[in-house]
Scaffold this motif. Structure first.
Motif, PDB file in Angstrom:
ATOM      1  N   MET A   1       0.857  -1.194   0.000  1.00 24.48           N
ATOM      2  CA  MET A   1       0.000   0.000   0.000  1.00 24.48           C
ATOM      3  C   MET A   1       0.892   1.242   0.000  1.00 24.48           C
ATOM      4  SD  MET A   1      -2.559  -1.547   2.898  1.00 24.48           S
ATOM      5  CE  MET A   1      -3.972  -0.490   2.727  1.00 24.48           C
ATOM      6  N   LYS A   2       1.582   1.471  -1.112  1.00 25.89           N
ATOM      7  CA  LYS A   2       2.616   2.505  -1.191  1.00 25.89           C
ATOM      8  C   LYS A   2       2.113   3.907  -0.885  1.00 25.89           C
ATOM      9  CE  LYS A   2       4.589   0.002  -4.985  1.00 25.89           C
ATOM     10  NZ  LYS A   2       3.503  -0.444  -5.740  1.00 25.89           N
ATOM     11  N   GLU A   3       0.994   4.281  -1.483  1.00 28.14           N
ATOM     12  CA  GLU A   3       0.491   5.639  -1.308  1.00 28.14           C
ATOM     13  C   GLU A   3       0.083   5.908   0.136  1.00 28.14           C
ATOM     14  OE1 GLU A   3      -0.689   3.500  -3.679  1.00 28.14           O
ATOM     15  OE2 GLU A   3       0.174   4.389  -5.493  1.00 28.14           O
ATOM     16  N   LYS A   4      -0.642   4.958   0.729  1.00 28.44           N
ATOM     17  CA  LYS A   4      -1.060   5.129   2.123  1.00 28.44           C
ATOM     18  C   LYS A   4       0.149   5.146   3.056  1.00 28.44           C
ATOM     19  CE  LYS A   4      -5.657   3.165   1.588  1.00 28.44           C
ATOM     20  NZ  LYS A   4      -6.555   2.079   1.937  1.00 28.44           N
ATOM     21  N   ALA A   5       1.131   4.283   2.777  1.00 25.12           N
ATOM     22  CA  ALA A   5       2.343   4.242   3.598  1.00 25.12           C
ATOM     23  C   ALA A   5       3.082   5.569   3.518  1.00 25.12           C
ATOM     24  CB  ALA A   5       3.250   3.095   3.152  1.00 25.12           C
ATOM     25  N   ALA A   6       3.140   6.154   2.337  1.00 31.74           N
ATOM     26  CA  ALA A   6       3.817   7.446   2.177  1.00 31.74           C
ATOM     27  C   ALA A   6       3.096   8.543   2.961  1.00 31.74           C
ATOM     28  CB  ALA A   6       3.893   7.813   0.695  1.00 31.74           C
ATOM     29  N   ALA A   7       1.763   8.540   2.904  1.00 32.65           N
ATOM     30  CA  ALA A   7       0.985   9.545   3.640  1.00 32.65           C
ATOM     31  C   ALA A   7       1.199   9.405   5.147  1.00 32.65           C
ATOM     32  CB  ALA A   7      -0.500   9.415   3.295  1.00 32.65           C
ATOM     33  N   VAL A   8       1.163   8.177   5.643  1.00 33.29           N
ATOM     34  CA  VAL A   8       1.391   7.937   7.075  1.00 33.29           C
ATOM     35  C   VAL A   8       2.841   8.291   7.426  1.00 33.29           C
ATOM     36  CG1 VAL A   8       1.473   6.138   8.858  1.00 33.29           C
ATOM     37  CG2 VAL A   8      -0.448   6.223   7.289  1.00 33.29           C
ATOM     38  N   GLY A   9       3.761   8.064   6.486  1.00 30.70           N
ATOM     39  CA  GLY A   9       5.171   8.392   6.699  1.00 30.70           C
ATOM     40  C   GLY A   9       5.409   9.870   6.951  1.00 30.70           C
ATOM     41  N   ILE A  10       4.605  10.720   6.328  1.00 33.07           N
ATOM     42  CA  ILE A  10       4.728  12.171   6.564  1.00 33.07           C
ATOM     43  C   ILE A  10       4.417  12.483   8.026  1.00 33.07           C
ATOM     44  CG2 ILE A  10       3.724  14.427   6.013  1.00 33.07           C
ATOM     45  CD1 ILE A  10       3.304  13.299   3.128  1.00 33.07           C
ATOM     46  N   LEU A  11       3.331  11.917   8.526  1.00 29.39           N
ATOM     47  CA  LEU A  11       2.955  12.109   9.932  1.00 29.39           C
ATOM     48  C   LEU A  11       4.028  11.521  10.843  1.00 29.39           C
ATOM     49  CD1 LEU A  11       0.889  12.944  12.092  1.00 29.39           C
ATOM     50  CD2 LEU A  11      -0.220  10.722  11.752  1.00 29.39           C
ATOM     51  N   GLU A  12       4.479  10.337  10.501  1.00 38.59           N
ATOM     52  CA  GLU A  12       5.519   9.670  11.295  1.00 38.59           C
ATOM     53  C   GLU A  12       6.773  10.531  11.389  1.00 38.59           C
ATOM     54  OE1 GLU A  12       8.571   5.929  10.714  1.00 38.59           O
ATOM     55  OE2 GLU A  12       6.725   5.943   9.551  1.00 38.59           O
ATOM     56  N   GLY A  13       7.207  11.094  10.267  1.00 36.96           N
ATOM     57  CA  GLY A  13       8.406  11.925  10.248  1.00 36.96           C
ATOM     58  C   GLY A  13       8.275  13.146  11.137  1.00 36.96           C
ATOM     59  N   ALA A  14       7.116  13.787  11.083  1.00 33.61           N
ATOM     60  CA  ALA A  14       6.891  14.978  11.907  1.00 33.61           C
ATOM     61  C   ALA A  14       6.955  14.646  13.396  1.00 33.61           C
ATOM     62  CB  ALA A  14       5.541  15.604  11.556  1.00 33.61           C
TER      63      ALA A  14
END
Length: 182
Positions: A29-42
Motif C-alpha cells: 500500500m505505497k500511497e497510504k504508507a507514504a501519507a502515514v510516513g509524513i505524519l511519522e516523520g513529523a
C-alpha cells in the motif's frame, strides 16, 4: 520531568504510526504508507528534538526508550485490530465434510477441496482465502464442524483472479442480509 513525560507521550504516538506504516509498505500500500510516513516523520523529529535538546537528562532518554517499547506493543495491537490484507488457510480433515464446505461458502469464504494422501490414509484438504479480519471467524466455523481439524494460515503476498475478489464480498453481504431477516 515535564520533557520526559512529553517524550514518552510522543513516542506512544510515533511508534504505533511507524508500525502501521511498515505494515502498509509490506502489504504493497505505497500511497497510504507514504501519507502515514509524513505524519511519522513529523512526530519523530519532535521526539528526537526533545531528547537531543538535553543529552545530560537521562530521564528523557529513559522516557524515549520506554515509550518506544510500549509504543511497539500498542502498534502491534492496532495492527491486529486493523487486520490489513488477506490470509490463506489450509484445513486438513479426516473425512469429506460437505456441511462444513457449504457453511464456509454460505458465509462468503472461498473454498477449494481436494483429496490428498496423508501418512496413513486419504485425507481432505480445504484451501481457502479470506480477508485477514475474518480469520478468527473462519477458524471458529471449522472448529464447530471439525474440532480435530489441522488448520494452517499464512499471508499471500499477492494473487490474481479467482473467486476471491467480488464474489466473496457479495456472498458475505447476502449472508448478512439473510441473517438480519431471520
Amino acid at each position: 520531568m515535564v520533557s520526559a513525560l512529553i517524550i514518552l507521550i510522543v513516542q506512544l504516538l510515533y511508534v504505533p504510526i511507524l508500525t502501521v506504516r511498515t505494515i502498509m509498505m509490506v502489504k504493497g500500500m505505497k500511497e497510504k504508507a507514504a501519507a502515514v510516513g509524513i505524519l511519522e516523520g513529523a512526530v519523530y523529529v519532535v521526539a528526537l528534538g526533545l531528547v537531543f535538546a538535553d543529552l545530560s537528562n537521562y530521564l528523557n532518554m529513559i522516557a524515549y526508550a520506554v515509550g518506544f517499547g510500549v509504543g511497539l506493543y500498542i502498534g502491534a495491537i492496532i495492527e491486529e485490530k486493523l487486520a490489513i490484507g488477506y490470509v490463506t488457510l489450509e484445513v486438513n480433515i479426516m473425512n469429506r465434510n460437505d456441511k462444513l464446505v457449504h457453511r464456509l461458502r454460505e458465509v462468503g469464504f472461498s473454498v477449494s477441496t481436494s483429496e490428498v494422501e496423508g501418512m496413513n490414509s486419504i485425507r481432505y484438504l480445504l484451501a481457502c482465502t479470506a480477508r485477514r479480519d475474518r480469520e478468527k471467524e473462519f477458524i471458529k466455523i471449522v472448529s464447530e464442524y471439525e474440532p480435530s481439524a489441522f488448520i494452517v494460515s499464512f499471508e499471500p503476498r499477492n494473487f490474481k483472479g479467482g473467486y476471491i475478489t467480488k464474489a466473496m464480498k457479495s456472498r458475505r453481504e447476502k449472508f448478512l442480509k439473510k441473517s438480519k431477516q431471520s
